[in-house]
Scaffold this active site. Sequence first.
Site, PDB file in Angstrom:
ATOM      1  N   HIS E  45       0.458  -1.154   0.229  1.00  0.00           N
ATOM      2  CA  HIS E  45      -0.130  -0.073  -0.034  1.00  0.00           C
ATOM      3  C   HIS E  45       0.898   1.110  -0.130  1.00  0.00           C
ATOM      4  O   HIS E  45       0.143   2.779  -0.417  1.00  0.00           O
ATOM      5  CB  HIS E  45      -0.930   0.398   1.448  1.00  0.00           C
ATOM      6  N   TYR E 166      -5.907 -14.901  -3.238  1.00  0.00           N
ATOM      7  CA  TYR E 166      -6.804 -13.690  -3.167  1.00  0.00           C
ATOM      8  C   TYR E 166      -7.292 -13.644  -4.718  1.00  0.00           C
ATOM      9  O   TYR E 166      -6.499 -13.665  -6.002  1.00  0.00           O
ATOM     10  CB  TYR E 166      -5.600 -12.295  -2.999  1.00  0.00           C
ATOM     11  N   ARG E 168      -8.417 -12.125  -7.682  1.00  0.00           N
ATOM     12  CA  ARG E 168      -8.636 -10.788  -8.229  1.00  0.00           C
ATOM     13  C   ARG E 168      -8.146 -10.609  -9.268  1.00  0.00           C
ATOM     14  O   ARG E 168      -8.281 -11.643 -10.290  1.00  0.00           O
ATOM     15  CB  ARG E 168      -7.081 -10.740  -7.424  1.00  0.00           C
ATOM     16  N   LYS E 200      -3.853 -18.610   3.765  1.00  0.00           N
ATOM     17  CA  LYS E 200      -4.709 -17.134   4.455  1.00  0.00           C
ATOM     18  C   LYS E 200      -5.573 -17.023   3.496  1.00  0.00           C
ATOM     19  O   LYS E 200      -5.292 -16.490   2.583  1.00  0.00           O
ATOM     20  CB  LYS E 200      -3.914 -16.096   4.113  1.00  0.00           C
ATOM     21  N   GLY E 244      -7.146  -9.799   9.341  1.00  0.00           N
ATOM     22  CA  GLY E 244      -8.149  -8.682   9.880  1.00  0.00           C
ATOM     23  C   GLY E 244      -9.122  -7.790   9.032  1.00  0.00           C
ATOM     24  O   GLY E 244      -9.307  -7.048   8.453  1.00  0.00           O
ATOM     25  N   GLY E 245      -7.521  -7.896   7.639  1.00  0.00           N
ATOM     26  CA  GLY E 245      -8.480  -6.253   6.619  1.00  0.00           C
ATOM     27  C   GLY E 245      -7.933  -5.626   7.861  1.00  0.00           C
ATOM     28  O   GLY E 245      -6.749  -5.115   7.939  1.00  0.00           O
ATOM     29  N   ARG E 272      -2.376  -4.327  10.457  1.00  0.00           N
ATOM     30  CA  ARG E 272      -3.323  -3.482  10.788  1.00  0.00           C
ATOM     31  C   ARG E 272      -3.870  -3.411  11.487  1.00  0.00           C
ATOM     32  O   ARG E 272      -3.521  -1.842  12.660  1.00  0.00           O
ATOM     33  CB  ARG E 272      -3.858  -2.556   9.644  1.00  0.00           C
TER      34      ARG E 272
END
Lengths: 297, 297, 297, 297, 297
Positions: E45, E166, E168, E200, E244-245, E272
């Site tokens: 990010h 993921y 995507r 995950k 958890g995002g 995070r």
Amino acid sequence: MAKRPHLNELNLSPGKKARLYRLLYQAGPANGTLMILPIDQGLEHGPRDFFDAPESQDPDFEFRVALEGRFSAIACQIGLAEKYYPTYAGKVPLILKLNGKTEIPSDDAPLSPLNATVEDAVRLGADAVGYTLYVGSARQDEDFRQFRQVREDAERYGMPIVVWAYPRGAAVEAKGGKDTIYAVDYAARTAQELGADVIKLNVPKLDPDKLQKAPKVYQRDWTLDQALDQVIRSAGKSLVIFAGGEKSQGESAIQKAEQCMQAGATGLIFGRNVWQRPLHEALSISQSFYQLLSRYA
Amino acid sequence: MAKRPHLNELNLSPGKKARLYRLLYQAGPANGTLMILPIDQGLEHGPRDFFDAPESQDPDFEFRVALEGRFSAIACQIGLAEKYYPTYAGKVPLILKLNGKTEIPSDDAPLSPLNATVEDAVRLGADAVGYTLYVGSARQDEDFRQFRQVREDAERYGMPIVVWAYPRGAAVEAKGGKDTIYAVDYAARTAQELGADVIKLNVPKLDPDKLQKAPKVYQRDWTLDQALDQVIRSAGKSLVIFAGGEKSQGESAIQKAEQCMQAGATGLIFGRNVWQRPLHEALSISQSFYQLLSRYA
Amino acid sequence: MAKRPHLNELNLSPGKKARLYRLLYQAGPANGTLMILPIDQGLEHGPRDFFDAPESQDPDFEFRVALEGRFSAIACQIGLAEKYYPTYAGKVPLILKLNGKTEIPSDDAPLSPLNATVEDAVRLGADAVGYTLYVGSARQDEDFRQFRQVREDAERYGMPIVVWAYPRGAAVEAKGGKDTIYAVDYAARTAQELGADVIKLNVPKLDPDKLQKAPKVYQRDWTLDQALDQVIRSAGKSLVIFAGGEKSQGESAIQKAEQCMQAGATGLIFGRNVWQRPLHEALSISQSFYQLLSRYA
Amino acid sequence: MAKRPHLNELNLSPGKKARLYRLLYQAGPANGTLMILPIDQGLEHGPRDFFDAPESQDPDFEFRVALEGRFSAIACQIGLAEKYYPTYAGKVPLILKLNGKTEIPSDDAPLSPLNATVEDAVRLGADAVGYTLYVGSARQDEDFRQFRQVREDAERYGMPIVVWAYPRGAAVEAKGGKDTIYAVDYAARTAQELGADVIKLNVPKLDPDKLQKAPKVYQRDWTLDQALDQVIRSAGKSLVIFAGGEKSQGESAIQKAEQCMQAGATGLIFGRNVWQRPLHEALSISQSFYQLLSRYA
Amino acid sequence: MAKRPHLNELNLSPGKKARLYRLLYQAGPANGTLMILPIDQGLEHGPRDFFDAPESQDPDFEFRVALEGRFSAIACQIGLAEKYYPTYAGKVPLILKLNGKTEIPSDDAPLSPLNATVEDAVRLGADAVGYTLYVGSARQDEDFRQFRQVREDAERYGMPIVVWAYPRGAAVEAKGGKDTIYAVDYAARTAQELGADVIKLNVPKLDPDKLQKAPKVYQRDWTLDQALDQVIRSAGKSLVIFAGGEKSQGESAIQKAEQCMQAGATGLIFGRNVWQRPLHEALSISQSFYQLLSRYA
């Protein structure tokens, strides 16, 4: 006026030095200049280049001209080297051209693929390898990587590299084309930066109109002497040889060659101007170039 | 009229020379000519080629024809070579075709991927490898690189290379198509430049209209003899074999073959014209080709 | 009617022969036929295939069905092979599927990437490897090259190769789709040409309308028997196994299987028709297939 | 204010530590700061950068400035390193720049291809390698992979890596361009995450308008001190050196350098601001930078 | 309710088992659960994730939280692992994340390039490697191949693989997006099929509208418990950890974590939510997670 670098100033490895010494001082004019006969046009342009001089279609003709015309070396692709060079091995040095392509597909983003390796050159007893680098092509990243492999192999085997430094591709066209002093100059520096030992350049064409999309500092009138001086300086300690391009009148070709040498070039690489003629004419013009170069010890 | 090169003039490595000697002088007509039976159409065109001659769908049929028809060699892909050749090993030489593709996807920018290696050919006891080169394709750079690997391996193992030199792709179409003398001529020279030992060419088609987008020097009327002479010269010291293409009347095929051999070809590679027939017919036409070639020692 | 090739006719290397012998004569029906349970749909279609038969979501279920249903082998990807096969090792043979993909991205130009290697198969004690080949895809050149590597490794380790020969991609759709006799037939031949030992085919669907864009020789009415005979012949000395596709009524699946075997197939590969049922039903239909195959010694 | 990391805190391998120690404490200011002279503009921008200072076209000029101006190291591509560095070997450290490109083709999705290897650097006696990373380019996946190979080689040979961390490409332009604090900050962190030992950053330009498409948290007024502090922190334990960019007035360049050092930078990399001047001026401004850095022990 | 697989049921090689044993029973809660702290957001990010919690910009902060918060392991890229992990080596296990990218270029067809290798992980003493797999991306074929190399190396060195699975890319978006139960479920199965040891997953979001373009069997109302059960089952014998995002209120994060563990998850990976807080808060929420996991022996 740019000074021609001396072999001793180039910081070459022993193998490269030994082989370049052979080309510069033990073949051709043998006075530190280079006189190269290229015969890669059969691949690059196709057989059409041979139509006006039928003898030239047989590769043996060019090898014979290289030998009898006392050239420093003949430059060709692997196929000709394998089948025709053995007869001449030891008599005329070989520069094995490692990449090449046909002119059939689009030239917008050119890349010249490897058709042979430095190992092939070593095996055949060549004294240098040749590599066509398309500076400015959208695929120059692939080109640079491909060249790196060649450079590493050449370093390992002590094999000098002659770079055909050609500005080419859509972006070059958009900035005035492959023949501007801007394009040739950038190509010369690029070849130096990447590790060329000898750089083959085309003589820039002096058309101020074409410089309008070049960087500002190039936008002025250039004399041929200035242009030659500039590109030779951009080649630094890489020796520069100039190409003659298409067949022209003998006189004008020799006059241009004279200017190139006076500007500091190390030699000449004239193909079609030589072998697109019957044997006696080919040898006669070779003789003229030989005499010219003999004056630049 | 072009002279057919002799094996001794080709400067081949001992391994290549020994294997080509077997093909030229110890199999088939055994007089220095080549008579090859290809059976790669099952991959290139699909089973449709076998519908009119049901026996031909079984690969054993072609191997039998190659043996009983006294061919110099049979050429096929790895799958057939692995499963059918062992029965014939020692009796009829094998040319292992290393690349191939189906005709299903677009042919705009063709590339024929490697399906086997020179090592496979060595392991199977083949006497040559075959490689399809699509000259002029937008992907010719990949093709040239792929071919280089084959050439290097072939050099290492002393394995002769037969190049199926095919002009192909959108740029070729734009210049008159794959069958013009221009296209075939450039393909022949390209294969020579890259290092082919034998070059398979299709016989040029003589349609002056199609030459209008070819380079100027090609834009004239050609006789078949002139065209054959030209492309054979462009192959230099690479031996040329001509293909018959689709099945035609026996007479016309033989007549064309005769012209090819007189023009200086080293041999013929006729597939569908041979095996798209019942066994006795296939052997009969093989016999005709054999006799024809026997006259060209 | 095509004859089923016998193991002794295939000219296999000792390693391939020993492993195929295990699959053909020491497991499952053990009479020279093959009865394979595939469980690669979790990757190819996603978990949706398990919704109607919840037990089937646990891979252990399929391994249990393979064992108790007396299959010749179970075929799965590396992840299941690593975590579930060890419990069954020695009890039921493994075919390690080497490539696979999800159905999420576009299928216009499919390529099934390698997820495992022949070395993995050797390490796990597998008796064959599986490879999905998308014949006719715009990326078939990458596919063929990828397959070549698998074939070479398989040759080195004596590992039989089962090719899932699937016509696929936009060009196939344009010629009538993946289920026409034309498409399946070309796929069968292609797999044979590239070196498959066993070829998994889908049963062609007989829709004359779809053949209108296929080559002319295919444009006629076909009976299922004719179609099966044709594609089995196109596989040559590669053994053919037919897939059942989606779950259908038990009767119709068995009837179709019967036709396949009578046409000369070597075996069956039925997944969803088997494991998309509760255990007792899955074993019951397995028993039916087993009995059917037992009659084809 | 960010603290400059000490060599001992960096957890470097012995080889990297030894070589960085030479650069930080045995050359240039020799007080833990770095003063680097780059001469890669001949490739990146072409010869146009030399027009206003003709002496600078000869690479020997920059090597002389690096030596007499008491720089910590000179950074250049392989071509110059091979031909010019040998004369200076031992007298001024070398950072071999491993990748580079010309500015001719489009910069929408840039990738800087490798022109040399860590092995070349070892062979030449370099004390670090340089790598240009185009953060945010559509081709950053290729870039990251290419960098990984460099990082692994550098780890194996104990060679420190200087990353030219440049935000670049269409997506960067869409978010405000390569000079925003957002772009430079992300580039700094990326270089740290991938394993840079030293990171070359351009000083962010403080234009609030350009931040409107950057992530929200960046959308505020920044002082230069704040911006420098932020990007130095984002580099973590990677040492930061700031570039001067184009030639500016001596005073303003020195003032900006002062701010960089006070913010916690480890050093400066000034090229055109130095060598785009006659020798005495170039040495004079070098002297100013040297004195400045001497105060940051 | 899905049962959490036990380490002994996974059929792991000794090396993988020994290392996973360390993560499951000798670190963190040490009761067979996993509590992972990821710090790869600086790359994925950019530094923006650190703005609200300035301490977090210094990677040493996250290492300290991992140690003092008693995590099972910290997961980060090679750059941080090289420069920060050495201080913590032996005190807190390391999961070396092998691939990663910035969020700057388009995410339409994502691929996460390798930045490090399993060999790096071995050298650094890591107990697992992490790999981001973009299931459903148009480039998933490259991804699968890249993963295969990682899996092979991991097998050779006995290194467990944690797959960030993921869904995507454009095709995933077209079928309802990356957060549907359909997308997460397919990703879970894919990771299992390819050989993940630990997977995950993000917790699916339960929006029935988004399922309208998913396969029919998914088109119904799901409770969170049902959804978690489904995806955990799709992971088979691969251990599942949930993310958890973004940072949320402590209570809601813990409540969701509780549901995950009750559904059969093996652990949690919260970044995070943990480190985007001052130290005491970060340790406090870590303590809550620790206590929660301690109840799931």
